[in-house]
Design an enzyme around this catalytic site. Structure first.
Site: not given
Ligand code: ATP
Length: 328
Positions: A14, A75, A106, A130, A132, A134, A176
Protein backbone atom coordinates in the site's frame (compact mmCIF):
# COMPACT_ATOMS: atom_id res chain seq x y z
CA UNK A 1 33.16 -5.78 4.34
CA UNK A 2 31.18 -5.99 1.10
CA UNK A 3 31.59 -2.87 -1.04
CA UNK A 4 28.40 -1.50 -2.56
CA UNK A 5 28.60 0.45 -5.83
CA UNK A 6 25.09 0.47 -7.25
CA UNK A 7 21.82 0.50 -5.34
CA UNK A 8 18.16 0.31 -6.28
CA UNK A 9 15.04 1.54 -4.50
CA UNK A 10 11.41 0.42 -4.75
CA UNK A 11 8.08 1.06 -3.02
CA UNK A 12 5.76 -1.91 -2.49
CA UNK A 13 2.37 -2.81 -1.00
CA UNK A 14 0.00 0.00 0.00
CA UNK A 15 1.21 3.52 -0.74
CA UNK A 16 1.86 5.80 2.21
CA UNK A 17 2.51 9.57 2.40
CA UNK A 18 6.22 10.02 3.11
CA UNK A 19 7.41 7.48 0.57
CA UNK A 20 8.51 10.28 -1.78
CA UNK A 21 10.66 12.08 0.80
CA UNK A 22 12.22 8.69 1.53
CA UNK A 23 12.96 7.98 -2.16
CA UNK A 24 14.52 11.43 -2.42
CA UNK A 25 16.75 10.75 0.58
CA UNK A 26 17.86 7.37 -0.79
CA UNK A 27 18.75 8.85 -4.18
CA UNK A 28 20.61 11.87 -2.86
CA UNK A 29 22.45 10.03 -0.08
CA UNK A 30 23.52 7.37 -2.57
CA UNK A 31 24.77 9.93 -5.08
CA UNK A 32 26.56 11.87 -2.32
CA UNK A 33 28.50 8.66 -1.60
CA UNK A 34 29.29 8.13 -5.31
CA UNK A 35 26.87 5.25 -5.70
CA UNK A 36 24.78 4.76 -8.81
CA UNK A 37 21.09 4.74 -7.97
CA UNK A 38 18.34 2.97 -9.89
CA UNK A 39 14.60 3.43 -9.38
CA UNK A 40 12.40 0.35 -9.77
CA UNK A 41 8.82 1.01 -10.84
CA UNK A 42 5.81 -0.78 -9.34
CA UNK A 43 7.51 -2.59 -6.50
CA UNK A 44 8.60 -6.19 -7.03
CA UNK A 45 6.67 -6.22 -10.31
CA UNK A 46 9.27 -3.83 -11.73
CA UNK A 47 12.06 -6.25 -10.80
CA UNK A 48 10.32 -9.01 -12.72
CA UNK A 49 9.45 -6.78 -15.71
CA UNK A 50 12.91 -5.16 -15.74
CA UNK A 51 11.14 -1.82 -15.35
CA UNK A 52 13.90 0.35 -13.88
CA UNK A 53 15.74 3.57 -14.67
CA UNK A 54 18.85 5.46 -13.60
CA UNK A 55 18.08 8.22 -11.12
CA UNK A 56 19.88 11.54 -10.64
CA UNK A 57 19.56 14.22 -7.99
CA UNK A 58 17.13 15.97 -10.37
CA UNK A 59 14.91 12.86 -10.66
CA UNK A 60 13.71 13.61 -7.15
CA UNK A 61 13.34 17.40 -7.34
CA UNK A 62 10.16 18.88 -5.88
CA UNK A 63 8.70 15.62 -4.60
CA UNK A 64 8.93 16.22 -0.83
CA UNK A 65 5.38 17.55 -0.81
CA UNK A 66 3.81 14.84 -2.97
CA UNK A 67 1.65 12.03 -1.61
CA UNK A 68 1.72 8.58 -3.21
CA UNK A 69 5.01 7.41 -4.71
CA UNK A 70 6.74 8.57 -7.88
CA UNK A 71 8.02 5.00 -8.34
CA UNK A 72 4.46 3.62 -8.21
CA UNK A 73 3.66 0.58 -6.13
CA UNK A 74 2.02 -2.78 -6.71
CA UNK A 75 1.00 -6.03 -5.13
CA UNK A 76 3.00 -8.62 -7.08
CA UNK A 77 1.97 -12.27 -6.87
CA UNK A 78 4.72 -13.66 -9.19
CA UNK A 79 7.43 -12.47 -6.78
CA UNK A 80 6.12 -14.97 -4.24
CA UNK A 81 7.31 -17.89 -6.39
CA UNK A 82 10.91 -19.12 -6.70
CA UNK A 83 10.76 -18.57 -10.47
CA UNK A 84 9.67 -14.95 -9.98
CA UNK A 85 12.51 -14.33 -7.55
CA UNK A 86 15.03 -15.84 -9.95
CA UNK A 87 13.90 -13.52 -12.75
CA UNK A 88 14.13 -10.56 -10.37
CA UNK A 89 17.66 -11.61 -9.36
CA UNK A 90 18.74 -12.01 -13.00
CA UNK A 91 17.59 -8.46 -13.78
CA UNK A 92 19.32 -7.00 -10.75
CA UNK A 93 22.59 -8.75 -11.71
CA UNK A 94 22.30 -7.55 -15.32
CA UNK A 95 22.17 -3.98 -14.00
CA UNK A 96 25.09 -4.61 -11.62
CA UNK A 97 22.96 -3.76 -8.59
CA UNK A 98 24.35 -4.98 -5.28
CA UNK A 99 22.15 -3.16 -2.75
CA UNK A 100 18.38 -2.80 -2.52
CA UNK A 101 16.20 -0.49 -0.42
CA UNK A 102 12.58 -1.68 -0.12
CA UNK A 103 9.97 0.69 1.29
CA UNK A 104 6.76 -1.04 2.39
CA UNK A 105 4.96 -3.05 5.05
CA UNK A 106 5.24 -6.56 6.46
CA UNK A 107 4.40 -8.30 3.14
CA UNK A 108 7.18 -6.34 1.46
CA UNK A 109 9.61 -7.31 4.22
CA UNK A 110 8.59 -10.98 4.02
CA UNK A 111 9.44 -10.93 0.31
CA UNK A 112 12.68 -9.04 0.94
CA UNK A 113 13.85 -11.51 3.59
CA UNK A 114 13.07 -14.57 1.46
CA UNK A 115 14.82 -12.99 -1.53
CA UNK A 116 17.86 -11.99 0.44
CA UNK A 117 18.24 -15.48 1.96
CA UNK A 118 18.06 -16.99 -1.50
CA UNK A 119 20.45 -14.46 -3.05
CA UNK A 120 22.66 -13.17 -0.24
CA UNK A 121 25.03 -11.36 -2.63
CA UNK A 122 22.40 -8.60 -2.87
CA UNK A 123 22.19 -6.59 0.36
CA UNK A 124 18.67 -5.60 1.38
CA UNK A 125 17.48 -2.90 3.79
CA UNK A 126 13.80 -2.31 4.57
CA UNK A 127 12.11 1.00 5.39
CA UNK A 128 8.77 0.77 7.25
CA UNK A 129 6.30 2.47 4.91
CA UNK A 130 2.69 1.76 5.86
CA UNK A 131 -0.09 3.89 7.31
CA UNK A 132 -0.95 1.04 9.72
CA UNK A 133 1.92 1.69 12.17
CA UNK A 134 2.14 -2.03 12.88
CA UNK A 135 5.83 -2.85 12.47
CA UNK A 136 8.06 -3.84 15.33
CA UNK A 137 11.31 -1.85 15.53
CA UNK A 138 9.95 1.61 14.73
CA UNK A 139 7.67 3.64 16.99
CA UNK A 140 6.22 5.21 13.86
CA UNK A 141 5.95 4.02 10.28
CA UNK A 142 5.96 6.30 7.26
CA UNK A 143 2.50 7.63 6.45
CA UNK A 144 0.83 6.97 9.79
CA UNK A 145 1.06 10.58 10.97
CA UNK A 146 -0.30 12.04 7.73
CA UNK A 147 -3.10 9.48 7.52
CA UNK A 148 -4.10 10.17 11.13
CA UNK A 149 -4.18 13.92 10.46
CA UNK A 150 -6.30 13.34 7.35
CA UNK A 151 -8.76 11.30 9.42
CA UNK A 152 -8.88 13.97 12.12
CA UNK A 153 -9.64 16.70 9.58
CA UNK A 154 -12.51 14.63 8.17
CA UNK A 155 -13.95 13.74 11.58
CA UNK A 156 -13.85 17.37 12.74
CA UNK A 157 -16.06 18.22 9.77
CA UNK A 158 -18.42 15.35 10.51
CA UNK A 159 -18.63 16.49 14.14
CA UNK A 160 -19.94 19.89 12.99
CA UNK A 161 -22.87 18.38 11.15
CA UNK A 162 -23.43 15.68 13.78
CA UNK A 163 -23.72 18.38 16.42
CA UNK A 164 -26.09 20.51 14.36
CA UNK A 165 -28.53 17.62 13.90
CA UNK A 166 -28.12 15.57 17.12
CA UNK A 167 -26.64 12.67 15.22
CA UNK A 168 -24.65 9.59 16.07
CA UNK A 169 -22.00 8.82 13.46
CA UNK A 170 -20.19 5.54 12.99
CA UNK A 171 -17.01 6.42 11.11
CA UNK A 172 -14.95 3.62 9.63
CA UNK A 173 -11.21 4.19 9.27
CA UNK A 174 -8.42 2.04 7.80
CA UNK A 175 -6.78 -0.70 9.84
CA UNK A 176 -7.51 -4.33 9.00
CA UNK A 177 -5.24 -5.67 11.73
CA UNK A 178 -4.22 -2.50 13.49
CA UNK A 179 -6.27 0.02 15.47
CA UNK A 180 -3.44 2.55 15.48
CA UNK A 181 -5.17 5.18 13.31
CA UNK A 182 -8.52 4.66 15.07
CA UNK A 183 -6.99 5.13 18.52
CA UNK A 184 -4.98 8.27 17.74
CA UNK A 185 -7.83 9.82 15.74
CA UNK A 186 -10.30 8.90 18.49
CA UNK A 187 -8.28 10.70 21.16
CA UNK A 188 -7.72 13.70 18.90
CA UNK A 189 -11.41 14.08 18.02
CA UNK A 190 -12.90 13.17 21.39
CA UNK A 191 -14.70 10.12 20.01
CA UNK A 192 -17.32 8.70 22.37
CA UNK A 193 -16.12 5.17 21.52
CA UNK A 194 -13.21 3.60 19.62
CA UNK A 195 -13.63 0.07 18.27
CA UNK A 196 -10.47 -1.81 17.32
CA UNK A 197 -9.45 -5.22 16.00
CA UNK A 198 -7.25 -5.76 19.06
CA UNK A 199 -10.17 -5.68 21.50
CA UNK A 200 -13.54 -7.45 21.43
CA UNK A 201 -16.44 -5.03 21.14
CA UNK A 202 -19.29 -5.50 23.62
CA UNK A 203 -22.38 -4.06 21.90
CA UNK A 204 -24.23 -3.82 25.24
CA UNK A 205 -21.47 -1.64 26.69
CA UNK A 206 -21.44 0.52 23.61
CA UNK A 207 -25.19 1.11 23.89
CA UNK A 208 -24.87 1.91 27.59
CA UNK A 209 -22.09 4.43 26.86
CA UNK A 210 -24.11 6.13 24.16
CA UNK A 211 -27.15 6.31 26.43
CA UNK A 212 -25.00 7.78 29.20
CA UNK A 213 -23.73 10.39 26.74
CA UNK A 214 -27.26 11.43 25.89
CA UNK A 215 -28.18 11.52 29.60
CA UNK A 216 -25.17 13.85 30.09
CA UNK A 217 -26.63 16.15 27.42
CA UNK A 218 -24.22 15.35 24.59
CA UNK A 219 -25.62 16.75 21.38
CA UNK A 220 -23.75 14.33 19.13
CA UNK A 221 -21.71 11.16 19.36
CA UNK A 222 -18.90 9.81 17.22
CA UNK A 223 -17.91 6.14 17.21
CA UNK A 224 -14.70 5.36 15.34
CA UNK A 225 -14.53 1.85 13.94
CA UNK A 226 -11.27 0.39 12.59
CA UNK A 227 -12.16 -1.66 9.51
CA UNK A 228 -10.79 -4.83 11.14
CA UNK A 229 -13.13 -4.62 14.16
CA UNK A 230 -14.33 -8.17 14.78
CA UNK A 231 -18.03 -7.32 15.15
CA UNK A 232 -18.21 -6.16 11.55
CA UNK A 233 -17.86 -2.83 9.82
CA UNK A 234 -19.49 0.49 10.65
CA UNK A 235 -22.73 -0.40 8.82
CA UNK A 236 -23.24 -3.60 10.83
CA UNK A 237 -22.58 -1.80 14.09
CA UNK A 238 -24.95 1.02 13.20
CA UNK A 239 -27.69 -1.55 12.54
CA UNK A 240 -26.94 -3.31 15.82
CA UNK A 241 -27.56 -0.14 17.88
CA UNK A 242 -30.16 1.69 15.75
CA UNK A 243 -33.23 0.36 17.56
CA UNK A 244 -31.77 1.05 21.00
CA UNK A 245 -30.60 4.60 20.32
CA UNK A 246 -33.79 6.37 19.35
CA UNK A 247 -32.64 9.79 20.54
CA UNK A 248 -30.00 10.11 17.81
CA UNK A 249 -30.33 9.94 14.06
CA UNK A 250 -27.75 7.21 13.26
CA UNK A 251 -25.44 7.77 10.26
CA UNK A 252 -22.44 5.97 8.80
CA UNK A 253 -19.37 7.33 6.98
CA UNK A 254 -16.63 5.16 5.49
CA UNK A 255 -13.57 7.33 4.99
CA UNK A 256 -11.91 4.87 2.59
CA UNK A 257 -8.98 5.67 0.33
CA UNK A 258 -8.84 9.39 1.02
CA UNK A 259 -6.87 8.29 4.10
CA UNK A 260 -3.93 7.23 1.93
CA UNK A 261 -3.64 10.43 -0.07
CA UNK A 262 -2.44 13.94 0.55
CA UNK A 263 0.76 15.83 1.06
CA UNK A 264 2.95 14.25 3.76
CA UNK A 265 2.98 16.00 7.14
CA UNK A 266 6.17 17.61 8.43
CA UNK A 267 6.63 14.55 10.64
CA UNK A 268 6.44 12.12 7.69
CA UNK A 269 8.73 14.28 5.52
CA UNK A 270 11.37 14.27 8.24
CA UNK A 271 10.85 10.59 9.07
CA UNK A 272 11.08 9.63 5.37
CA UNK A 273 14.25 11.69 4.98
CA UNK A 274 15.87 10.19 8.08
CA UNK A 275 14.97 6.60 7.24
CA UNK A 276 16.05 6.89 3.58
CA UNK A 277 19.35 8.46 4.62
CA UNK A 278 19.87 5.77 7.26
CA UNK A 279 19.01 2.95 4.84
CA UNK A 280 21.76 3.95 2.40
CA UNK A 281 24.28 4.43 5.20
CA UNK A 282 23.41 0.96 6.49
CA UNK A 283 24.05 -0.57 3.05
CA UNK A 284 27.40 1.25 2.82
CA UNK A 285 28.35 -0.15 6.24
CA UNK A 286 27.72 -3.67 4.95
CA UNK A 287 24.39 -4.27 6.67
CA UNK A 288 21.76 -6.52 5.12
CA UNK A 289 18.43 -8.15 6.07
CA UNK A 290 17.73 -5.24 8.42
CA UNK A 291 14.98 -2.67 8.82
CA UNK A 292 15.77 0.94 9.68
CA UNK A 293 13.39 2.39 12.23
CA UNK A 294 13.02 5.22 14.70
CA UNK A 295 12.94 4.43 18.43
CA UNK A 296 13.07 7.17 21.10
CA UNK A 297 13.96 9.60 18.29
CA UNK A 298 17.07 7.62 17.32
CA UNK A 299 17.69 5.51 14.24
CA UNK A 300 17.73 1.83 15.09
CA UNK A 301 18.42 -1.25 12.97
CA UNK A 302 16.28 -4.33 13.59
CA UNK A 303 16.70 -7.68 11.84
CA UNK A 304 13.96 -8.18 9.25
CA UNK A 305 13.21 -11.55 10.81
CA UNK A 306 12.73 -10.03 14.25
CA UNK A 307 10.62 -7.17 12.84
CA UNK A 308 8.37 -9.70 11.13
CA UNK A 309 8.09 -12.12 14.05
CA UNK A 310 6.94 -9.40 16.40
CA UNK A 311 5.12 -7.28 13.88
CA UNK A 312 1.67 -6.84 15.37
CA UNK A 313 0.51 -3.55 16.80
CA UNK A 314 0.23 -3.72 20.56
CA UNK A 315 -2.80 -1.90 21.87
CA UNK A 316 -1.79 0.93 24.17
CA UNK A 317 -4.21 0.16 27.02
CA UNK A 318 -3.26 3.35 28.87
CA UNK A 319 -4.32 5.49 25.90
CA UNK A 320 -7.61 3.57 25.59
CA UNK A 321 -8.37 4.10 29.26
CA UNK A 322 -7.53 7.79 29.02
CA UNK A 323 -9.73 8.29 25.98
CA UNK A 324 -12.67 6.62 27.73
CA UNK A 325 -12.31 8.90 30.74
CA UNK A 326 -11.87 12.05 28.68
CA UNK A 327 -14.89 11.45 26.45
CA UNK A 328 -17.55 11.24 29.19
P1 ATP B 1 0.68 -2.73 3.56
O1 ATP B 1 1.02 -2.84 5.02
O2 ATP B 1 0.48 -1.33 3.15
O3 ATP B 1 -0.40 -3.66 3.10
P2 ATP B 1 2.62 -4.64 2.60
O4 ATP B 1 4.04 -4.50 2.22
O5 ATP B 1 2.32 -5.48 3.79
O6 ATP B 1 2.03 -3.17 2.74
P3 ATP B 1 1.56 -6.67 0.82
O7 ATP B 1 0.64 -6.55 -0.33
O8 ATP B 1 1.23 -7.59 1.92
O9 ATP B 1 1.77 -5.17 1.34
O10 ATP B 1 2.99 -7.10 0.25
C1 ATP B 1 3.62 -6.37 -0.81
C2 ATP B 1 4.27 -7.32 -1.77
O11 ATP B 1 5.30 -8.05 -1.10
C3 ATP B 1 3.37 -8.41 -2.34
O12 ATP B 1 2.56 -7.94 -3.39
C4 ATP B 1 4.41 -9.41 -2.84
O13 ATP B 1 4.97 -8.99 -4.07
C5 ATP B 1 5.48 -9.30 -1.74
N1 ATP B 1 5.29 -10.40 -0.78
C6 ATP B 1 4.38 -10.51 0.20
N2 ATP B 1 4.47 -11.70 0.85
C7 ATP B 1 5.46 -12.37 0.22
C8 ATP B 1 6.06 -13.66 0.38
N3 ATP B 1 5.64 -14.51 1.32
N4 ATP B 1 7.07 -14.01 -0.44
C9 ATP B 1 7.50 -13.16 -1.39
N5 ATP B 1 6.99 -11.94 -1.60
C10 ATP B 1 6.00 -11.54 -0.82
Amino acid sequence: MRKISKIAVLTSGGDAPGMNPCIRAVVRTGIYHNLQVVGIRQGYQGLIDNNMYDMTTRSVSNILNLGGTILKTARCIPFKSDEGMEIAYKHLKEHGIDGLVVIGGDGTFTGALRFSRKFPDISVIGVPGTIDNDLYGSTYTLGFDTATNTVIEAIDKIRDTADAHDRLFFIEVMGRDSGAIALRAGISCGAEAILLPERATAIDNLIENLKAGQFNKKSSSIVIVAEGDKTGGAYELAEAVRNEIKFYDVKVTILGHLQRGGSPSAFDRILGSRLGYAAVNALIKGETQKMVGLEANHIKLTGLEEALNQHQFKLEEDLMEMSEILSI
